[in-house]
Design an enzyme around this catalytic site. Structure first.
Site, short mmCIF file in Angstrom:
data_model
loop_
_atom_site.label_atom_id
_atom_site.label_comp_id
_atom_site.label_asym_id
_atom_site.label_seq_id
_atom_site.Cartn_x
_atom_site.Cartn_y
_atom_site.Cartn_z
N LYS A 1 0.86 -1.18 0.00
CA LYS A 1 0.00 0.00 0.00
C LYS A 1 0.90 1.24 0.00
O LYS A 1 1.96 1.24 0.65
CB LYS A 1 -0.85 -0.06 1.27
N SER B 1 -9.52 1.42 3.31
CA SER B 1 -8.71 2.17 2.40
C SER B 1 -7.69 1.34 1.59
O SER B 1 -7.21 1.80 0.57
CB SER B 1 -7.95 3.26 3.17
N SER C 1 -9.54 -1.11 7.32
CA SER C 1 -9.00 -0.90 5.97
C SER C 1 -8.36 -2.10 5.30
O SER C 1 -8.10 -2.06 4.10
CB SER C 1 -7.99 0.23 5.99
N1 GLN Z 1 -12.96 3.27 6.85
C1 GLN Z 1 -12.35 3.59 8.09
C2 GLN Z 1 -12.10 5.08 8.18
O1 GLN Z 1 -12.46 5.74 7.27
C3 GLN Z 1 -11.09 2.80 8.30
C4 GLN Z 1 -9.88 3.39 7.69
C5 GLN Z 1 -8.63 2.61 7.97
O2 GLN Z 1 -8.67 1.54 8.59
N2 GLN Z 1 -7.52 3.17 7.56
O3 GLN Z 1 -11.54 5.56 9.13
#
Ligand code: GLN
Length: 460
Positions: A67, A142, A166
């Site tokens: 990532k 994400s 994420s």
């Molecule tokens: N979707 C969650 C958020 O927007 C998780 C994001 C993540 O784990 N980086 O915070």
């Protein structure tokens, strides 16, 4: 594509041939927008070194993708933001270093929501990643780019970060295996910080055995991340029958897609068929977990993102006349709307007038949530439930309403707030052929056990 299949291919041809094939496949699938960059030159150099016997190890020649919030050599580290566009990492993340020390070869960097803020990759400054099963739908996020790269069989494993879901949610949306380990399992050193008290590093693979391989290499104490735990990651060969498993009732309500609930119930039945017991359990504090998360995480974000001032790192606005204008314009141009929203919420809940009412209250509620988890784990070995209330939604469906987007995180944030290990494994597909994942959550340091249990139920 699994790690052992790739290792067979390397034996039959060469590391160079395998790495070249992965890169070619990545280029053929450019329309998914899953990769932000390729590290082609460096990858081929390393492949040649593997073929010449100069690089060896458990994963010698096996290609992977990280990532783009992991610092890695061979391409810029952007965190999918304009703020870090063109940022060349001066060092590599510990997780990447450990994999490279075993001979693995990073071929590229995957797309994400900028700074990992989001659940669909639609907050990326470089456009969203498309779902591997349906290009009109989101990849999830994400770590959406990483999940799609694994699902498209471009490489056998990818890395992601999971702060509130994420890794697990995009794994679920793309029919692959994602693990968010116990907080502190893998060093966060060299990964762009989001919320330091819930940030974790994990893998996305096409089967459970590969998650076991990758996680056991990455896990362990790192002096550069004082929250890391001594290595506990021993993978048992099997899990004894008779495990007591709780099915989380609050995650099986009418608000959750019936097709999702059906697959979770089927998974529960297959656990019973293996000799385990599955009973409904309740965790009343779950009702507050989204509220807790969306106070504590923005608070930590507002602090972590303060370092991007247009001077120390990354983007700097041109032509500012004063220091305040330089800070303000650099941050305004460099951050995405969602980044700014979180910085504002975070600064607000930490401000002296509101600290007690929001931040402190949220920390107290977090402690109660952790207590309820602990109470349940005194009676049950692990918990199961869905990963998300729906299958992958359509691109654009949730972008106009941040609350709607946050609601998708309701099932993943509780384990993050409590620092617990949680994995997402495929549980089947919907009638429209969209993947559905099941989530297994265990007490701290039960990561290897969760994986072994999931492996015993794996069908492919
Ligand atoms: N979707 C969650 C958020 O927007 C998780 C994001 C993540 O784990 N980086 O915070």
């Amino acid at each position: 594509m699994t790690i052992s299949e790739v290792q067979e291919q390397i034996k039959a041809s060469s590391a160079r041939a395998v790495v070249e094939a992965s890169i070619a496949k990545a280029k053929q699938n450019a329309e998914y927008n899953a990769l932000l960059s390729l590290t082609e030159e460096r990858a081929l150099e390393r492949a040649d070194a593997v073929d010449a016997g100069k690089i060896t190890g458990k994963l010698a020649g096996v290609p992977f993708v990280v990532k783009d919030n992991f610092l890695a050599f061979g391409a810029p580290t952007t965190a999918a933001s304009k703020m870090l566009a063109g940022f060349d990492a001066p060092l590599q993340a510990t997780a990447v270093e450990k994999l490279e020390a075993e001979g693995a070869i990073c071929i590229g960097k995957s797309n994400l929501d900028a700074f990992a803020h989001g659940g669909s990759t639609e907050n990326s400054a470089y456009g969203p990643t498309k779902n591997a099963y349906d290009k009109t739908r989101v990849s999830g996020g994400s770590s959406g780019g990483s999940a799609v790269i694994t699902a498209l069989d471009i490489v056998p494993f990818t890395l992601g970060s999971d702060t509130g879901g994420s890794i697990r949610q995009p794994a679920s949306f793309n029919g692959v295996v994602g693990i968010k380990p116990t907080y502190g399992t893998v060093s966060r050193y060299g990964v762009v910080a989001m919320a330091s008290s819930t940030d974790t590093i994990g893998s996305i693979t096409s089967n459970v055995a590969d998650a076991e391989t990758v996680m056991s290499i990455m896990a362990g104490r790192d002096d550069r991340d004082m929250t890391t735990l001594p290595d506990f990651f021993e993978v048992p060969q099997f899990v004894k029958p008779g495990q007591k498993i709780g099915l989380i009732k609050e995650f099986m309500t009418d608000g959750v897609d019936i097709e999702v609930r059906t697959k979770i119930n089927e998974y529960a039945d297959s656990l019973r068929a293996k000799g385990h017991t599955v009973e409904e359990v309740s965790l009343p504090m779950l009702e507050y977990s989204l509220a807790i998360y969306y106070i504590i995480v923005p608070a930590e974000i507002s602090s972590n993102l303060a370092r991007y001032d247009g001077i120390h790192y990354g983007y700097r606005a041109e032509g500012a006349k004063t220091l305040a204008e330089l800070y303000g314009r650099s941050r305004n141009d460099g951050f995405m709307t969602e980044n700014k929203r979180r910085i504002m919420i975070g600064s607000y809940v930490l401000s002296s007038g509101y600290f007690d009412a929001y931040y402190l209250k949220a920390q107290k509620a977090r402690t109660l949530l952790i207590k309820q988890f602990n109470d349940l784990f005194a009676q049950y070995d692990l918990l199961i439930g869905p990963v998300a209330p729906t299958t992958a939604f359509r691109l654009g469906d949730n972008t106009s309403d941040p609350i709607k987007m946050y609601l998708e995180d309701v099932m993943t944030v509780p384990a993050s707030l409590a620092g617990l290990p949680a994995i997402s494994v495929p549980a089947g597909v919907s009638q429209t052929d969209m993947p559905i994942g099941v989530q297994l959550i265990g007490p701290a340091r039960s990561d290897a056990k969760l994986l072994a249990l999931a492996r015993s139920l794996e069908t492919k």
